[in-house]
Design a protein around this motif. Structure first.
Motif, PDB file in Angstrom:
ATOM      1  N   GLN A  71     -11.089   9.672   7.622  1.00  0.00           N
ATOM      2  CA  GLN A  71     -10.725   8.259   7.539  1.00  0.00           C
ATOM      3  C   GLN A  71     -10.187   7.947   6.154  1.00  0.00           C
ATOM      4  N   TYR A  72      -9.050   7.221   6.128  1.00  0.00           N
ATOM      5  CA  TYR A  72      -8.431   6.799   4.872  1.00  0.00           C
ATOM      6  C   TYR A  72      -8.336   5.279   4.862  1.00  0.00           C
ATOM      7  N   ASN A  73      -8.801   4.650   3.798  1.00  0.00           N
ATOM      8  CA  ASN A  73      -8.657   3.215   3.587  1.00  0.00           C
ATOM      9  C   ASN A  73      -7.672   2.994   2.447  1.00  0.00           C
ATOM     10  N   ILE A  74      -6.562   2.356   2.753  1.00  0.00           N
ATOM     11  CA  ILE A  74      -5.509   2.116   1.771  1.00  0.00           C
ATOM     12  C   ILE A  74      -5.570   0.644   1.363  1.00  0.00           C
ATOM     13  N   HIS A  75      -5.889   0.376   0.104  1.00  0.00           N
ATOM     14  CA  HIS A  75      -6.011  -0.985  -0.415  1.00  0.00           C
ATOM     15  C   HIS A  75      -4.726  -1.383  -1.132  1.00  0.00           C
ATOM     16  N   GLY A  76      -4.334  -2.645  -0.987  1.00  0.00           N
ATOM     17  CA  GLY A  76      -3.146  -3.096  -1.686  1.00  0.00           C
ATOM     18  C   GLY A  76      -2.762  -4.520  -1.333  1.00  0.00           C
ATOM     19  N   GLU A  77      -1.576  -4.917  -1.787  1.00  0.00           N
ATOM     20  CA  GLU A  77      -1.035  -6.244  -1.547  1.00  0.00           C
ATOM     21  C   GLU A  77      -0.135  -6.218  -0.312  1.00  0.00           C
ATOM     22  N   TYR A  78      -0.190  -7.304   0.471  1.00  0.00           N
ATOM     23  CA  TYR A  78       0.690  -7.390   1.637  1.00  0.00           C
ATOM     24  C   TYR A  78       1.433  -8.718   1.638  1.00  0.00           C
ATOM     25  N   ALA A  79       2.554  -8.730   2.345  1.00  0.00           N
ATOM     26  CA  ALA A  79       3.334  -9.947   2.562  1.00  0.00           C
ATOM     27  C   ALA A  79       3.613 -10.065   4.048  1.00  0.00           C
ATOM     28  N   LEU A  80       3.445 -11.274   4.582  1.00  0.00           N
ATOM     29  CA  LEU A  80       3.653 -11.546   6.008  1.00  0.00           C
ATOM     30  C   LEU A  80       4.643 -12.686   6.162  1.00  0.00           C
ATOM     31  N   GLU A  81       5.618 -12.515   7.053  1.00  0.00           N
ATOM     32  CA  GLU A  81       6.570 -13.572   7.373  1.00  0.00           C
ATOM     33  C   GLU A  81       6.695 -13.670   8.889  1.00  0.00           C
ATOM     34  N   VAL A  82       6.540 -14.877   9.412  1.00  0.00           N
ATOM     35  CA  VAL A  82       6.641 -15.111  10.850  1.00  0.00           C
ATOM     36  C   VAL A  82       7.583 -16.280  11.091  1.00  0.00           C
ATOM     37  N   ASP A  83       8.582 -16.080  11.944  1.00  0.00           N
ATOM     38  CA  ASP A  83       9.475 -17.145  12.406  1.00  0.00           C
ATOM     39  C   ASP A  83       9.134 -17.425  13.857  1.00  0.00           C
ATOM     40  N   ALA A  84       8.509 -18.559  14.125  1.00  0.00           N
ATOM     41  CA  ALA A  84       8.102 -18.890  15.493  1.00  0.00           C
ATOM     42  C   ALA A  84       8.068 -20.401  15.661  1.00  0.00           C
ATOM     43  N   GLY A  85       8.499 -20.849  16.819  1.00  0.00           N
ATOM     44  CA  GLY A  85       8.451 -22.268  17.125  1.00  0.00           C
ATOM     45  C   GLY A  85       9.275 -23.120  16.194  1.00  0.00           C
ATOM     46  N   GLY A  86      10.365 -22.570  15.658  1.00  0.00           N
ATOM     47  CA  GLY A  86      11.222 -23.327  14.761  1.00  0.00           C
ATOM     48  C   GLY A  86      10.681 -23.454  13.353  1.00  0.00           C
ATOM     49  N   ARG A  87       9.589 -22.758  13.060  1.00  0.00           N
ATOM     50  CA  ARG A  87       9.003 -22.797  11.729  1.00  0.00           C
ATOM     51  C   ARG A  87       8.881 -21.393  11.161  1.00  0.00           C
ATOM     52  N   THR A  88       8.873 -21.325   9.836  1.00  0.00           N
ATOM     53  CA  THR A  88       8.709 -20.049   9.152  1.00  0.00           C
ATOM     54  C   THR A  88       7.402 -20.078   8.360  1.00  0.00           C
ATOM     55  N   LEU A  89       6.577 -19.085   8.622  1.00  0.00           N
ATOM     56  CA  LEU A  89       5.310 -18.924   7.914  1.00  0.00           C
ATOM     57  C   LEU A  89       5.424 -17.752   6.963  1.00  0.00           C
ATOM     58  N   ARG A  90       5.100 -17.978   5.708  1.00  0.00           N
ATOM     59  CA  ARG A  90       5.063 -16.900   4.724  1.00  0.00           C
ATOM     60  C   ARG A  90       3.727 -16.930   4.001  1.00  0.00           C
ATOM     61  N   THR A  91       3.120 -15.773   3.888  1.00  0.00           N
ATOM     62  CA  THR A  91       1.850 -15.699   3.169  1.00  0.00           C
ATOM     63  C   THR A  91       1.701 -14.326   2.542  1.00  0.00           C
ATOM     64  N   ARG A  92       0.927 -14.279   1.486  1.00  0.00           N
ATOM     65  CA  ARG A  92       0.619 -13.030   0.799  1.00  0.00           C
ATOM     66  C   ARG A  92      -0.886 -12.908   0.643  1.00  0.00           C
ATOM     67  N   GLY A  93      -1.344 -11.682   0.549  1.00  0.00           N
ATOM     68  CA  GLY A  93      -2.769 -11.470   0.381  1.00  0.00           C
ATOM     69  C   GLY A  93      -3.068 -10.056  -0.051  1.00  0.00           C
ATOM     70  N   ARG A  94      -4.339  -9.804  -0.204  1.00  0.00           N
ATOM     71  CA  ARG A  94      -4.794  -8.464  -0.556  1.00  0.00           C
ATOM     72  C   ARG A  94      -5.797  -8.015   0.502  1.00  0.00           C
ATOM     73  N   GLY A  95      -5.655  -6.795   0.940  1.00  0.00           N
ATOM     74  CA  GLY A  95      -6.549  -6.264   1.954  1.00  0.00           C
ATOM     75  C   GLY A  95      -6.450  -4.756   2.010  1.00  0.00           C
ATOM     76  N   HIS A  96      -6.832  -4.193   3.139  1.00  0.00           N
ATOM     77  CA  HIS A  96      -6.706  -2.748   3.309  1.00  0.00           C
ATOM     78  C   HIS A  96      -6.456  -2.419   4.774  1.00  0.00           C
ATOM     79  N   TYR A  97      -5.702  -1.364   5.006  1.00  0.00           N
ATOM     80  CA  TYR A  97      -5.571  -0.846   6.353  1.00  0.00           C
ATOM     81  C   TYR A  97      -6.260   0.513   6.411  1.00  0.00           C
ATOM     82  N   THR A  98      -6.726   0.851   7.620  1.00  0.00           N
ATOM     83  CA  THR A  98      -7.495   2.069   7.826  1.00  0.00           C
ATOM     84  C   THR A  98      -6.717   3.007   8.720  1.00  0.00           C
ATOM     85  N   VAL A  99      -6.680   4.271   8.355  1.00  0.00           N
ATOM     86  CA  VAL A  99      -6.063   5.313   9.188  1.00  0.00           C
ATOM     87  C   VAL A  99      -7.132   6.342   9.507  1.00  0.00           C
TER      88      VAL A  99
END
Length: 366
Positions: free
Chosen positions: A333-361
């Protein structure tokens, strides 16, 4: 406080016993998350275990919550035929409260020593219980050296990606988000003293049911989940084994407040900054880019790792079990920690957010 550590699942030995009896898979076409009829709305009755005599059958229900003021509680329930006997049940409990010693419990019991209701979702396994309450809540209890009483109340509805399953002939792997987000309240007793615990929209639970051993199904399982104020983002990826066609299947979902604003059962995940691990031989992605598109709109997720942790998933097992299991699977199991950016265009609106987390492989086999 005395910690109790019991090797509940004996993963290595279970794998060994299962291999000799897993049937050869038919050459039927593999159905991914996005193929087949879309899953209907999930109900509590859908969570009742569907007991099977298949040797690779198993179901797992996992509940977890990050508590206000710090701390974490996790409670897992497993039903499985993998191993020497069929139909055993196992419970695992993890409790970490600020200023208290970490508590871990795990126990596996035979079929006659645990119970499940036939008309509702309710499990009682190894001093640990979970029971549905109404249409959107769960009550959990544990009566060990540490006692736990919790109520999960969903603030986001139960959900499945696409068809809710990967399927080939009679073989299946199903996934359900039991609690994408939940308010949690309850109490924990440590050394005779009760501590009140709570969390707002930080409870999570899922359910996996399959009749295929993980090392038969896939080479790799990857996952990410993060709560960022009102925004909830989750994705999962499976790289199937050659026996199941060798495809990579990914789904993604984004929620805002109490609503799911975007989901794609056929998202595309691209690994980046791939580095070989000389110890294990696995190629580990230290960055990922995920893109999704559906009738709701589009999403893009980018994450770059700056720190990695790895774990030998067989390290805690006995020498004999480890020796046998390592001949069938090499799970790291590998846990990769770092910064992420998310962008969603839905329903005529654009959502942008940033955060810190980790994904697991979780790598199962090369």
């Amino acid at each position: 406080m005395r910690q109790r550590r019991t090797a509940a699942l004996m993963m290595g030995l279970m794998m060994a016993c299962a291999l000799s009896v897993v049937p050869v898979l038919a050459s039927a076409q593999v159905q991914g998350w996005s193929e087949g009829a879309a899953a209907r709305q999930v109900s509590m009755r859908d969570l009742i275990p569907r007991m099977s005599s298949g040797q690779a059958y198993s179901e797992r229900y996992g509940f977890s919550v990050d508590l206000e003021g710090g701390g974490h509680i996790g409670m897992d329930f497993t039903i499985s035929n993998l191993g020497i006997r069929s139909g055993y049940g196992a419970a695992q409990v993890r409790v970490r409260l600020p200023g208290q010693e970490r508590y871990e419990y795990g126990e596996r019991v035979s079929r006659g020593d645990w119970t499940t209701a036939e008309d509702r979702f309710a499990l009682d396994i190894a001093k640990t219980q979970v029971e549905a309450q109404g249409d959107d809540a769960f009550v959990l209890r544990h009566d060990g050296d540490v006692k736990v009483e919790l109520t999960f109340r969903n603030t986001m509805p139960m959900w499945r990606p696409g068809s809710g399953q990967i399927r080939q002939g009679e073989d299946y792997y199903r996934f359900t988000l039991i609690s994408p987000r939940a308010d949690v309240e309850g109490r924990v007793q440590i050394d005779g003293e009760w501590h009140t615990v709570r969390a707002s929209r930080a409870g999570y639970a899922d359910h996996v049911a399959t009749n295929v051993a993980p090392y038969e199904l896939a080479k790799r399982f990857s996952r990410f989940r993060d709560y960022n104020d009102d925004v909830f983002v989750i994705w999962r990826e499976i790289e199937l084994s050659e026996k199941f066609g060798g495809r990579t299947l990914t789904w993604a979902m984004v929620g805002v407040g109490e609503r799911i604003v975007f989901s794609d059962a056929d998202a595309q995940l691209r690994p980046g900054n791939v580095r070989g691990d000389g110890e294990t031989g696995y190629q580990v992605p230290h960055a990922v880019q995920l893109e999704g598109e559906s009738g709701q709109g589009q999403m893009r997720f980018v994450m770059r790792g700056d720190r990695m942790e790895k774990k030998d998933l067989l390290a805690s097992y006995g020498r004999a079990a480890r020796l046998v299991a390592s001949a069938l699977s090499k799970p790291w199991q590998y846990n990769i920690h770092g910064e992420y950016a998310l962008e969603v265009d839905a329903g005529g609106r654009t959502l942008r957010t940033r955060g810190r987390g980790h994904y697991t492989v979780d790598f199962v086999n090369p």
